[in-house]
Design a protein around this motif. Structure first.
Motif, PDB file in Angstrom:
ATOM      1  N   ASP A  13       0.832  -1.208   0.000  1.00  0.00           N
ATOM      2  CA  ASP A  13       0.000   0.000   0.000  1.00  0.00           C
ATOM      3  C   ASP A  13       0.864   1.255   0.000  1.00  0.00           C
ATOM      4  O   ASP A  13       0.530   2.252  -0.649  1.00  0.00           O
ATOM      5  N   GLN A  14       1.989   1.210   0.719  1.00  0.00           N
ATOM      6  CA  GLN A  14       2.898   2.361   0.739  1.00  0.00           C
ATOM      7  C   GLN A  14       3.468   2.638  -0.648  1.00  0.00           C
ATOM      8  O   GLN A  14       3.570   3.801  -1.060  1.00  0.00           O
ATOM      9  N   PHE A  15       3.837   1.585  -1.371  1.00  0.00           N
ATOM     10  CA  PHE A  15       4.322   1.783  -2.740  1.00  0.00           C
ATOM     11  C   PHE A  15       3.229   2.379  -3.633  1.00  0.00           C
ATOM     12  O   PHE A  15       3.504   3.243  -4.472  1.00  0.00           O
TER      13      PHE A  15
ATOM     14  N   THR B 127       1.239   9.736  -5.195  1.00  0.00           N
ATOM     15  CA  THR B 127       1.747  11.033  -4.726  1.00  0.00           C
ATOM     16  C   THR B 127       2.767  11.595  -5.707  1.00  0.00           C
ATOM     17  O   THR B 127       2.778  12.797  -6.007  1.00  0.00           O
ATOM     18  N   LEU B 128       3.624  10.725  -6.226  1.00  0.00           N
ATOM     19  CA  LEU B 128       4.636  11.135  -7.211  1.00  0.00           C
ATOM     20  C   LEU B 128       3.976  11.730  -8.454  1.00  0.00           C
ATOM     21  O   LEU B 128       4.370  12.812  -8.927  1.00  0.00           O
TER      22      LEU B 128
ATOM     23  N   TRP C  46       2.210  15.187  -7.624  1.00  0.00           N
ATOM     24  CA  TRP C  46       3.145  16.303  -7.463  1.00  0.00           C
ATOM     25  C   TRP C  46       3.909  16.593  -8.744  1.00  0.00           C
ATOM     26  O   TRP C  46       4.339  17.730  -8.959  1.00  0.00           O
ATOM     27  N   ASN C  47       4.069  15.583  -9.578  1.00  0.00           N
ATOM     28  CA  ASN C  47       4.795  15.778 -10.828  1.00  0.00           C
ATOM     29  C   ASN C  47       4.072  16.727 -11.770  1.00  0.00           C
ATOM     30  O   ASN C  47       4.681  17.310 -12.666  1.00  0.00           O
ATOM     31  N   GLU C  48       2.781  16.898 -11.564  1.00  0.00           N
ATOM     32  CA  GLU C  48       2.010  17.846 -12.378  1.00  0.00           C
ATOM     33  C   GLU C  48       2.349  19.282 -12.010  1.00  0.00           C
ATOM     34  O   GLU C  48       2.162  20.203 -12.805  1.00  0.00           O
ATOM     35  N   LYS C  49       2.864  19.475 -10.790  1.00  0.00           N
ATOM     36  CA  LYS C  49       3.202  20.822 -10.308  1.00  0.00           C
ATOM     37  C   LYS C  49       4.693  21.133 -10.423  1.00  0.00           C
ATOM     38  O   LYS C  49       5.078  22.300 -10.519  1.00  0.00           O
TER      39      LYS C  49
ATOM     40  N   LEU D 194       5.769  13.378   1.349  1.00  0.00           N
ATOM     41  CA  LEU D 194       5.704  11.947   1.059  1.00  0.00           C
ATOM     42  C   LEU D 194       5.948  11.119   2.316  1.00  0.00           C
ATOM     43  O   LEU D 194       5.207  10.162   2.607  1.00  0.00           O
ATOM     44  N   SER D 195       6.980  11.482   3.072  1.00  0.00           N
ATOM     45  CA  SER D 195       7.322  10.741   4.283  1.00  0.00           C
ATOM     46  C   SER D 195       6.165  10.758   5.281  1.00  0.00           C
ATOM     47  O   SER D 195       5.832   9.727   5.888  1.00  0.00           O
ATOM     48  N   GLU D 196       5.546  11.911   5.409  1.00  0.00           N
ATOM     49  CA  GLU D 196       4.392  12.026   6.319  1.00  0.00           C
ATOM     50  C   GLU D 196       3.211  11.202   5.809  1.00  0.00           C
ATOM     51  O   GLU D 196       2.559  10.479   6.570  1.00  0.00           O
ATOM     52  N   THR D 197       2.961  11.270   4.498  1.00  0.00           N
ATOM     53  CA  THR D 197       1.859  10.527   3.883  1.00  0.00           C
ATOM     54  C   THR D 197       2.029   9.028   4.053  1.00  0.00           C
ATOM     55  O   THR D 197       1.058   8.301   4.309  1.00  0.00           O
TER      56      THR D 197
END
Length: 238
Positions: free
Chosen positions: A23-25, A31-32, A35-38, A112-115
Motif C-alpha cells: 500500500d505504501q508503494f 503522490t509522485l 506532485w509531478n504535475e506541479k 511523502l514521508s508524512e503521507t
C-alpha cells in the motif's frame, strides 16, 4: 512492471512485502504523479515504468548489500526519493537522511514521508559539498547511497566524506559504469575509499545494464574534500 510481478520478483530475492508495504508503494506512486504535475520530479509517470525503473531498480541495491545490518543511510541527490525511500519502505528500521539541492524536492519528500507514515527520516536542503563539511554529518553514516547523480570521480568526492571509516558508499549506475570506475581510481585513493564489489546485472523487462558498485571507506577523508560547491564537477579528481 505490474505490481504482481514486482512482488513476485522481490520474493524470489527473499523479500516478502506485507500488504502495508504494498500500500505504501501504491501511495508513493500516486503522490509522485500528483506532485509531478506541479513540479518536475520524473519523466517516467506510467505505473509500470515507475514500478520497474524507480521502485524495483532502487531495491536492487539490497540484492548485494545487507540492509538489516545497516543503521544509518544518507542518500545524496535523491531527487524524488530514489533509491532511499523504496529501501526505507522495505527496511523500516533504517534511519534515512536525504540531502538535495532543490528546496521544492525536499518539500515533496517531507510530504511523502508524512503521507507514508515513515519514521526515522530526515531531509536537508543543501549542496552535497557543504553538507559533507558539517561536523554533525561528516563521517557519521554507515552507508552512503547515490543513484545516477554524477560520474563516479565526482560522486565519490561528494559521498565518501559522509561515510564512517569502515562504512560503505554504494553507487548505483547504468551502462558505462566500468569506464567511470577506471576514471575514479585516483579519486578513490585520495578520498580513502576502495572498491570491494562491482555487481553487474540486467534490469528485467527492458534488459538494460545496471551496476551496484560497493566502495569501502578504509580511512578518513582529508578535510579539504569535498571542495567548494561546483568545483568537483568542474575539476574532477584524478
Amino acid at each position: 512492471m505490474e505490481i504482481t510481478e514486482f512482488r513476485q520478483r522481490l520474493e524470489e530475492r527473499g523479500f516478502s512485502l506485507s500488504q502495508t508495504q504494498l500500500d505504501q508503494f501504491e501511495h508513493y506512486y500516486h503522490t509522485l504523479v500528483e506532485w509531478n504535475e506541479k513540479m518536475n520530479l520524473t519523466a517516467i509517470t506510467d505505473k509500470e515504468g515507475v514500478y520497474l525503473k524507480h521502485f524495483y531498480d532502487s531495491l536492487t541495491a539490497a540484492f548485494y548489500v545487507d540492509f538489516t545490518k545497516v543503521a544509518t543511510v544518507v542518500d545524496v541527490g535523491a531527487g524524488a526519493g530514489f533509491p532511499s525511500i523504496p529501501l526505507k519502505i522495505v527496511f523500516p528500521e533504517l534511519r534515512v537522511t536525504i540531502v538535495d539541492s532543490l528546496k521544492k524536492r525536499i518539500g515533496f519528500l517531507e510530504h511523502l514521508s508524512e503521507t507514508l507514515g515513515l519514521k526515522g527520516t530526515a531531509f536537508y536542503h543543501d549542496r552535497a559539498e557543504t553538507f559533507a563539511q558539517k561536523k554533525e554529518h561528516r563521517e557519521q553514516y554507515d552507508l552512503v547511497l547515490a543513484r545516477a547523480v554524477a560520474r563516479l570521480p565526482v560522486l565519490s568526492e561528494l559521498c565518501l566524506p559522509l561515510a564512517k571509516v569502515e562504512g560503505t558508499f554504494v553507487a548505483m549506475k547504468g551502462a558505462g559504469a566500468n569506464e567511470e570506475l577506471t576514471a575514479a581510481q585516483g579519486a578513490l585513493k585520495k578520498l580513502g575509499g576502495s572498491v570491494i564489489q562491482n555487481e553487474q546485472f540486467t534490469l528485467p523487462i527492458e534488459e538494460s545494464e545496471r551496476h551496484v558498485i560497493i566502495i569501502r571507506k578504509e580511512r578518513s577523508t582529508p578535510k579539504k574534500y569535498p571542495r567548494k560547491p561546483g568545483t568537483p564537477n568542474k575539476q574532477p579528481l584524478s
